[in-house]
Structure formats: structure tokens, C-alpha cells
Design an enzyme around this catalytic site. Sequence first.
Site, PDB file in Angstrom:
ATOM      1  N   ASP A   4      91.168  42.920  42.368  1.00 19.91           N
ATOM      2  CA  ASP A   4      90.377  43.192  41.170  1.00 19.91           C
ATOM      3  C   ASP A   4      89.454  44.392  41.406  1.00 19.91           C
ATOM      4  OD1 ASP A   4      91.650  41.164  39.971  1.00 19.91           O
ATOM      5  OD2 ASP A   4      90.067  39.696  40.231  1.00 19.91           O
TER       6      ASP A   4
ATOM      7  N   CYS B   7      88.179  38.178  37.395  1.00 18.38           N
ATOM      8  CA  CYS B   7      88.099  36.805  36.920  1.00 18.38           C
ATOM      9  C   CYS B   7      86.734  36.538  36.291  1.00 18.38           C
ATOM     10  CB  CYS B   7      88.335  35.857  38.086  1.00 18.38           C
ATOM     11  SG  CYS B   7      87.001  35.923  39.287  1.00 18.38           S
TER      12      CYS B   7
ATOM     13  N   CYS C 154      91.817  40.107  46.221  1.00 20.65           N
ATOM     14  CA  CYS C 154      92.584  39.760  45.031  1.00 20.65           C
ATOM     15  C   CYS C 154      93.014  40.976  44.227  1.00 20.65           C
ATOM     16  CB  CYS C 154      91.773  38.839  44.138  1.00 20.65           C
ATOM     17  SG  CYS C 154      90.341  39.677  43.470  1.00 20.65           S
TER      18      CYS C 154
ATOM     19  N   CYS D 266      84.184  37.213  44.871  1.00 20.19           N
ATOM     20  CA  CYS D 266      84.107  37.919  43.591  1.00 20.19           C
ATOM     21  C   CYS D 266      82.728  38.544  43.411  1.00 20.19           C
ATOM     22  CB  CYS D 266      84.409  36.980  42.427  1.00 20.19           C
ATOM     23  SG  CYS D 266      85.854  35.942  42.713  1.00 20.19           S
TER      24      CYS D 266
END
Lengths: 124, 387
Positions: free
Chosen positions: A35, A58, A33, A102
Site C-alpha cells: 500500500d 486499508c 502489503c 499500517c
Amino acid sequence: MYSEKVMDHFTNPRNVGELPDADAIGETGSFKCGDTMKLYLKVKNDRIEDIKFQTFGCGAAIASSSMLTEMVKGRTIDEAARVTNHDVADKLGGLPPLKLHCSNLAADALQNAIVDYKSKQHSG
Amino acid sequence: MQSRLVYMDHGATTPVRKEVFDYMAPYFQEQYGNPSSLHAPGREVRQAVEESREKTASALGAKEDEIYFTAGGTESNNIALRGAAKKRAKPGHIITSSVEHHAVLDVCKELENEGHRVTYLPVDQYGRVDPESLKEAIEDDTFMISIMAANNEIGTLQPVRELGAVARDKGILFHTDAVQVVGQLPVNVADLNVDFLSLSAHKFNGPKGIGALYMRKGIKIDPLYRGGSQERKLRPGTENVPGIIGLGKAIELAVSEIPEKKKKLEHLRDRLIKGLLDIGEVYLNGHHKERLPGNVNVSFQYIEGESVLLSLDMEGIAASSGSACSSGSLEPSHVLSAIGLDHSMAHGSVRFSLGYGNTEEDIDYVLEKASPIVERLRSMSPTYHAR
Ligand SMILES: Cc1ncc(COP(=O)(O)O)c(C=O)c1O
Ligand code: FES
């Protein structure tokens, strides 16, 4: 969609920030993603005395970062090295399947910080 | 605890207005006849359905027999695009844009798998399609052009009239997904040079699961389903009567209030945009003028949209995001990519979509909460500290 634990760590993240005199720094970015996360370690006698993080990500990424710092603070480097992203996710009461990666962000940043620490040990 | 709710996700859906709900209510238990039945209960319902069709037609400047009720925007898009493709003897060429809703894009992808060719027109930095580029993309066997009237994420209005004129000039069918526009801005199918137009009731304070397709008289396409002769066989199946009744009432109300509502929403929108941009390193996505009256889409640099949404939600503010982390997929939205946003800016995007019911106080409240939220998340972000 998120557990109470995740929301707690997202709302009141532990150990946010920088350590100006860090002994090791670990950075990572998610391929999935985009990040990013940065982890700072202060180590004494092979034990993590202090730890701080910064995360661009996130809710799950921020909560995982925070949880990870709680899990490894006060642990030896070898103990910390055994913490996986699944351990972090479990401690958070689980993550939605799409959000499992994540927690990788946090685990990878820690691994990178440990590599950084060890490389400095050898050279120094 | 937080008790206030500020709903700013009208682009996703809207509440059914009381007048609409009350108008629909008898059609569940009292007026339950099947509109296809010959008896009195059926005939009465038939008449109500046809009145709804008249209201819908008049809202669009169309004739009654050009309105087909469907199960919503997605189904209207599918019927138009797939129906036109099915009608052909052999595969051909379709033109659409790179910023369409998935209810157009994914239909086009599927049609490609079935042998059709599709051109996805690029857009400028605001998300607009250039009519010249449409003209250039036309091929000998182009049979359908589909360009949305306004984008659901960034609110950009397309020059539909000009695009429609290009299609009309070449004798090519032109469809527009006007789901975000109907009830917000005046729509006249003749003015817009469109052959097909999709709309959906739940975007203008009507019920969910009901929409309509305008299809210009004289055009013939193949239906996707086979069954009874409802909706002149284009969409067979017993009608969603309460839905149709609700759609008719909702469109009548919404269209009659457009001038007033447009002015109010544009004012609130521009206040919110200004307030958010004043936070600093916040950027507007889409066009500043050519945009839906209620759409605000900004990118908060250095932070991630989902984190912003979660934080807003905790304050009772309902918004949405095109950022990768909050959508089902991990890619940032195709719309934000198409307007050229880089990864980190696409990541920080948040959409506030205003509607009927939002007030000045709502704007004050969101602005009051947004600034500390952004500050808190930035203080945690490595990219903010590295800037
Ligand atoms: C531009 C656009 N097209 C189509 C749709 C789908 O409409 P529906 O939810 O009625 O199927 C939407 C709604 O999300 C939309 O915004
Ligand atoms: S860190 Fe990017 S989706 Fe969670």
C-alpha cells in the site's frame, strides 16, 4: 475489529487531498502489503501550517493517515519529527496486531516529508 | 441508522433454511438415540441417518455406500488426500492446482514435508487448469490428482470431466473439492469421472460443521482417526446426527431447485457485474461464462479491497475480499496471483457471492451504494491522482 476512533477517521478522514504549493512532499509504500501514501506539507517558520494526505490502503492505513495529520498540524517540524507510528496507533485507540504496520505508512510518509523539507532548506 | 442487511457472502457461508432447521430440530431432544445402538430409539435414528445418506447419494448420482459423512469440506479433503497417501508403502507424486482452497493446498504442503512430491499446476488468466498440462504432469508414481470443481474466490469452473478422464485413463485417483458447486450446479460423479468428491452443507443452506466425502466403491484408503466403526471406519466417532439430517434435507432441496435458482442467480450476477463494471476502471476476475451462478469478483483499480468492504459494511452490505489487507496474511490471495493480477489489482478485489434470498432490489441497492464508495476512496488515493 477496529476501534470507534479508527472507524471515525476512516469514515470522515481529516485533511484529505493535495497541496499544489506544498513546501515538502513525503511518499512511502509498505513493504509488507504494497500500500502507498503521499503527504503534503505547507511549512511557515518551521511550523506545519497545513497538511494533506492521499492513501491507497486499508481502513487502518486511511485512519492512521488522517490521525497523523491531526496530530502534527500546527506543530513545529522538530515536534512532528518525534511522532512515531505507536503514537498514532495509541491515539486511534489501538490497532489489531496485524494492522500495526499500517500506521507505519503514515509515520514513514511524515519522516520522508521532513527529509524533503530539510533538503530544500539547505539547497534553498 | 443503517438497518438494511444485504448478505452477499454466500461463498463464505449461508443461512440454514427454515425447512432444514425444522427437519433437524427433533434430532436434538426427541430423537436423541445413538445410531449404533440396538434399541428402538437408536434404530430409528439409524434409519434417519441412512435416509440422509440416500438423499445425498441420489443428489450426486452415487450409491449409498459411497457416501461418508464428515465434519465438513476441510475434513473431507483431508480424509481423501491424506488417506490415499497413508495407504501407500512409500512416498509418491500428487498433482493439484495452484488455485485450490487451503484445505487442499496446505494438506499437499504437509505431504511434501513427509516426502511426497507435489506438482501445483498453473492456471490460465481465468483460473482454469488445462487438461493437456495435467496429462504432461503425470509421473510414474503419481497416485492422486486433486482439482477443485469451482474456485471459491473467483468462481471459475474447472473442466472436471476432462480432467477426470485424464486421470481415469491413467488409472490415477481423482479427487475434486466440489464444496462451492454442490447445490449450485448439477453434479454427477459418474459423468465427472471422479473417485472422490468433497462437499459441505453450510454452503447450500444446511448446517455448519457437517459435510460428506463421496468415495467410489472399491477404493481403499487409510482413515485418519481410529475409533469405532462409524462411517465404515473411515470417519469413526458418534455421528453428528442433527447435522447429517440437516445435510440430507438441504441437499435434497437445493438440488431439486437448481434449474430455477441457477437461472435467477445468473441473471442477478450478470446484472451486478455489468453495473459494477460501468463504474469504470473496474475489472472482472475469473471467467465471464464458466463461473458459479452466484459469484461476482471484481477489482476496483486504485483502491484497496478492505476499505471497500468496510464502506460496504457501513451500508449494511456484507461482501468479502481476497485482498491482502483484509485476510489474515499480508500477501494478496494465491488465487489472484495465480491468474496473474499485479499487486494493485489484487489489492482492489472484492467478492460478492449471491445466494438463495438475494433479490433484484439487493442488486439495485448495492449498485446505488458502490459507486459513491468507490468514488470517495479513489478521491483519497494517490495512485488514482497519478494515473
Ligand atoms: C472450495 C472450498 N473448499 C473447502 C472449504 C472448507 O469447507 P468447510 O468450511 O466445510 O470445512 C471451503 C469453504 O470455505 C471452500 O470454499
Ligand atoms: S496498509 Fe496495507 S494492510 Fe493496512
